[in-house]
Design an enzyme around this catalytic site. Structure first.
Site, PDB file in Angstrom:
ATOM      1  N   LYS A 194       0.628  -1.353   0.054  1.00  0.00           N
ATOM      2  CA  LYS A 194       0.164  -0.225  -0.073  1.00  0.00           C
ATOM      3  C   LYS A 194       0.920   1.219   0.211  1.00  0.00           C
ATOM      4  O   LYS A 194       0.370   2.158   0.562  1.00  0.00           O
ATOM      5  CB  LYS A 194      -0.849   0.002   1.290  1.00  0.00           C
ATOM      6  CG  LYS A 194      -1.913  -1.076   1.259  1.00  0.00           C
ATOM      7  CD  LYS A 194      -2.458  -1.072   2.510  1.00  0.00           C
ATOM      8  CE  LYS A 194      -2.904  -2.418   3.119  1.00  0.00           C
ATOM      9  NZ  LYS A 194      -3.534  -2.427   4.364  1.00  0.00           N
ATOM     10  N   ASP A 229      -6.892  -6.557  10.897  1.00  0.00           N
ATOM     11  CA  ASP A 229      -8.014  -5.797  11.052  1.00  0.00           C
ATOM     12  C   ASP A 229      -9.321  -6.531  10.962  1.00  0.00           C
ATOM     13  O   ASP A 229     -10.406  -6.384  11.707  1.00  0.00           O
ATOM     14  CB  ASP A 229      -8.415  -4.550   9.940  1.00  0.00           C
ATOM     15  CG  ASP A 229      -8.212  -4.965   8.639  1.00  0.00           C
ATOM     16  OD1 ASP A 229      -7.825  -6.208   8.120  1.00  0.00           O
ATOM     17  OD2 ASP A 229      -8.317  -4.254   7.644  1.00  0.00           O
TER      18      ASP A 229
HETATM   19 MG    MG Z   1      -9.771  -0.625   7.333  1.00  0.00          MG
END
Ligand code: MG
Ligand code: ADP
Length: 491
Positions: A194, A229
């Protein structure tokens, strides 16, 4: 026909919508003219998701999960052990923190837990964007920055939240990059992604990196739980509802995790605690079998930074849906003069059309599709006819429908695997799938297709007990809850 190409010295500019001046910055249209209708028909066919195909997808997902649990590297699905063996129960008490680093922003959160009755007494968070230069700085510089923001956050409390004497503040660290987790509070960074290119972190334990940085800031804090996450989302949702068994993130990317019995994990060579369970992070974005792909998907994949990888993610997640639609529109303007005689320059730019644009166009219920017209004008630089706007909306629907239905089939694959390997584990009793992420939250048609697919594949009886529900921002509080569950102190 305007034939000024991208190589022209004339800078591109946008025409007013009613502008009659000759267009500039257009490409020459290729001569093999097709009709938009025939391209659309082919797209429909290539993206079709009839139930038998979706059943296959669910079956393959279940089979790939099993293969990934048997041995590392045996499947597209990594099936990563989270080392989260205990989920929040609601009894958690005290003051905990969470730190979420997963993209260009990071979030710090504080939560005061009051046990079964009081639950979340108070919560507060802060969001900071990571300065561009830190994304290619040294590991120390990045973690020092994070720790300094955390220190500011704690400082702002002004002594309002005191811990019992001698007790260290505990943090749940949500870290959404490729990790080789080694325990609940340690994990080696495999690779930054990312846009991060920080030197000196890869191959190191990110918890140690953060703990050391907190030390340098003079912060009396430690990381008690390192979580992905998706795992955070499951923990956050479970806190409120004991029947949550699966969590799925549909945002920029996608992932899913679920509760698995230790006995069903052959690659776990450690001694098994009888009857114990743990959370498995599937990394399902890498799934690839039997997906209905189009030439547009293949071209997008070939042009991506990771060709041949994350194919499921590239078909169903927010980062890509807009780009697939753009590629279809580009082809239609090239081969079927969808927007007149020339190809808008902006439309040639990868990722110029975003998934939220696609979503907004699908919400337009006006007679002349005015919103569609202005989005096309703003984003692609085209003046569209009503006819072409209708086609655009159909393309959006086709791509969103395929994405939502495939995501639904993936969920059914997980549930099916859980049920097949432990009869009665999920079917026939209330089972909740917690959903999070901007795509799921904001795209009603996508959400609808996902739900319909789950219902159709499971049938009316079983689906009555399977609840797919949004659990907003579960992952932030989830990490703090896991810090509580894994606290070094007695509750
Ligand atoms: Mg997120
Ligand atoms: P992340 O996955 O980066 O942690 P989020 O869960 O907030 O972030 O999801 C953001 C993503 O959700 C965006 O990249 C976009 O693809 C998608 N998204 C955001 N808003 C919308 C919308 N209105 N319609 C469709 N998709 C959206």
């Amino acid at each position: 026909m305007s034939v000024i190409t991208a190589a022209s010295a004339v800078p591109p500019f946008c025409l007013p919508r009613s502008g009659q001046r000759p267009r500039v910055a257009m490409m020459v249209r290729s001569s093999n003219a097709l009709s938009a209708a025939s391209i659309l028909t082919k797209l429909h066919n290539d993206c079709a998701t009839p139930l038998p195909l979706l059943r296959q997808v669910a079956d393959s997902m279940a089979a790939d999960m099993r293969a990934g649990l048997a041995a590392d590297g045996a499947s597209d699905l990594k099936m990563i052990l989270s080392y989260v063996d205990a989920l929040p129960t609601g009894e958690e008490n005290g003051l905990y923190y969470a730190l979420d680093l997963g993209g260009t922003n990071f979030r710090v959160l504080r939560v005061q837990l009051g046990g079964k009755e009081a639950r979340v007494v108070s919560t507060e968070f802060d969001q900071v964007s990571i300065p561009q230069e830190l994304m290619s700085a040294t590991s120390e510089e990045l973690f020092d920055f994070i720790a300094s923001k955390l220190a500011k956050f704690v400082e702002k409390e002004g002594g309002k939240f005191e811990l019992p004497h001698g007790r260290t503040r505990e943090v749940g660290f949500t870290f959404s990059f490729a990790l080789k987790q080694t325990s609940i509070n340690s994990g080696i960074l495999i690779k930054w992604t990312k846009g991060f290119a920080v030197s000196g972190t890869e191959g190191r334990d990110v918890v140690a990196c953060l703990n050391e940085a907190m030390g340098r800031q003079g912060l009396n804090m430690r990381v008690s739980a390192l979580v992905n996450d998706t795992v955070g989302a499951l923990a956050g949702a479970r806190y409120w509802d004991d029947n949550v068994m699966v969590a799925v993130i549909l945002g920029t990317g996608t992932n899913a995790c679920y509760v698995e019995l230790m006995d069903n994990i052959p690659k776990l060579h450690a001694p098994k605690s009888a009857g114990g369970s743990t959370i498995i992070n599937t990394e399902w974005g890498a799934f690839s079998r039997g997906l209905p792909l189009t030439e547009f998907d293949r071209e997008m994949d070939a042009a991506s930074i990771n060709p041949g990888q994350q194919i499921f993610e590239k078909t169903i997640s927010g980062m890509y849906l807009g780009e697939i639609v753009r590629r279809v529109l580009h082809r239609m303007s090239e081969d079927a003069t969808l927007f007149g005689d020339s190809i808008p320059k902006k439309l040639q730019m990868p990722f110029s059309l975003r998934t939220p644009d696609v979503c907004s166009m699908q919400q337009d219920t006006s007679k002349d599709l005015e919103a569609v017209g202005s989005i096309l004008y703003d984003v692609a630089g085209v003046n569209s006819s009503l006819e072409s706007r209708k086609i655009v909306v159909e393309i959006c629907e086709t791509i969103a429908k395929r994405g939502g239905r495939l995501a639904g089939a993936g969920i059914v694959g997980i549930l099916q695997k859980m049920e097949e390997d432990s009869k009665g584990a999920v079917f026939g009793k209330r089972t909740v799938v917690a959903m999070d992420g901007g795509l799921y939250e904001h795209y009603p048609q996508y959400r609808g297709h996902l739900q319909d697919t789950v219902t159709e594949l499971l049938g009316p009886e079983i689906s009555k007990n399977v609840i797919v529900q949004h659990s907003k921002d579960g992952s932030g509080i989830g990490a703090a809850l896991l810090a509580a569950t894994n606290s070094i102190y007695q509750h």
